[in-house]
Design a protein around this motif. Structure first.
Motif: not given
Length: 383
Positions: A103-114, A133-136, A163-170, A203-208
């Protein structure tokens, strides 16, 4: 909606980039960091989080064997698909591969290992509650708008995020966003831009700030990180009519440990190691036994608070090594659960936490079965 996919979250991990700016002929996601390829390090947090049901890895056709060889070592079940000309094309290929399964998906860059387990969990919570949900992270530098070589405006940092990843949506929303982008000939810089183009809120989610993208070789060879080492030690005596809780695991035994909280001797040693390395005193001052609110407190929750405190001070955890001195009961069957519990509370991966147990050959108070001692060493870094 198909009940079999309702509530499930899939991951599309992008590993189809190149190494142009790394000055290497090898895809940067295959470069090692801490003994693992970058994209596997990125994958670790999602696996450890326990929220992902389906995995799709997007790769370059010529690197399929290398990607598969590394991914097979994780033990997860995954689908491998080929990337496209642009990042947007690669994401779309990944979405089509997971369509109908989640139902949902997270998209993440493989070059963000942390990326951390904490970020993944926060994104999952926001995703199920709000559909996005988008990490930022907040922008610390002063940012200006320019016209050619002339600065024309200083932007208000209070309204800016990086803005970072993961970026997540329905999943259905993100697929619709891609369809609209294709129809409107829009090439977006990220997934949220395409959803914004639909006129939907993101929606923004606190990243790091640690969740940075590896772009140049300098990002891998960062010499500006100073290590801080901490040591923690705790002792609790056995007592009747108490649960024996070690590392968050309730171990069947005829005695528990005496203490104001749940007396989790292992979690307490880890907390003291973290506080010691960060120069923040000890758990006796942070969680005094004179305070009634900590009576029978869950020590894993206290560990979460401790971790937040050291991160607010600018530190990140690299690894934890622990030793339990205990004659009885046997600890070995519970060690993996202890590692997982401690890692989850600290928002790090299980492979960053080690737990060992030893007897004292019937010597001393632990050898006589009077109590348990725990020792922990941690390594923190601060930019």
């Amino acid at each position: 909606m198909n009940q079999s996919v309702s509530g499930k979250i899939g991951l599309v991990l992008l590993a189809a980039g190149s190494g142009k700016r790394m000055n290497t002929d090898k895809n940067k996601v295959l470069l090692p960091i801490g003994g693992k390829p970058l994209f596997i390090r990125a994958l670790d947090a999602f696996v450890q989080s326990g929220v992902i049901s389906d995995y799709v890895i997007v790769c370059r056709p010529e690197e399929e064997t290398d990607i598969r060889d590394a991914a097979d070592q994780t033990g997860i079940s995954y689908v491998l698909v080929h990337g496209g000309k642009e990042r947007q094309d690669s994401v779309y290929n990944g979405l089509k591969a997971i369509e109908g399964r989640c139902e949902y998906v997270m998209v993440h860059d493989g070059a963000r290992p942390f990326v951390s387990v904490r970020i993944v969990h926060d994104c999952a919570d926001s995703l199920r509650k709000y559909g996005s949900a988008v990490s930022g992270v907040a922008v610390h530098d002063t940012v200006k708008r320019k016209n050619g070589e002339i600065i024309v405006e200083t932007l208000d940092r209070d309204h800016l995020v990086s803005i970072q990843t993961p970026q997540c949506f329905r999943l259905d929303i993100l697929l619709n966003a891609h369809a609209r982008a294709q129809a409107d000939d829009l090439l977006g810089t990220d997934e949220s831009m395409l959803v914004e183009h639909l006129g939907l809120p993101v929606r923004l989610v606190n990243g790091s700030h640690k969740n940075r993208k590896i772009t140049t070789m300098a990002d891998l060879n960062d010499r500006h990180l100073t290590p801080y080492i901490g040591h923690g030690m705790d002792v609790h005596a056995f007592a009747e009519d108490r649960n024996l809780i070690i590392g968050g695991v309730n171990i069947p035994y005829h005695k528990g440990l005496l203490g104001h909280s749940d007396a989790d001797v292992l979690a307490h040693a880890v907390m003291d190691a973290l506080l010691g390395a960060s120069g923040a005193s000890d758990i006796g001052q942070l969680f005094p036994d004179s305070d009634a609110k900590y009576k029978d407190a869950d020590s894993l929750k206290l560990l979460e608070i401790t971790t937040e405190k050291i991160r607010e001070s600018g530190f990140e955890i690299q690894n934890i090594d622990c030793t339990l001195a205990v004659q009885q009961p046997k600890i070995a069957p519970y060690i993996q659960s202890m590692r997982s519990n401690l890692a989850e509370s600290m928002g790090i991966s299980t492979d960053q936490v080690n737990v060992k147990a030893t007897t004292t050959e019937h010597l001393g108070f632990t050898g006589r079965g009077e109590g348990i001692a725990a020792f922990a060493v941690c390594l923190l870094v601060r930019a």
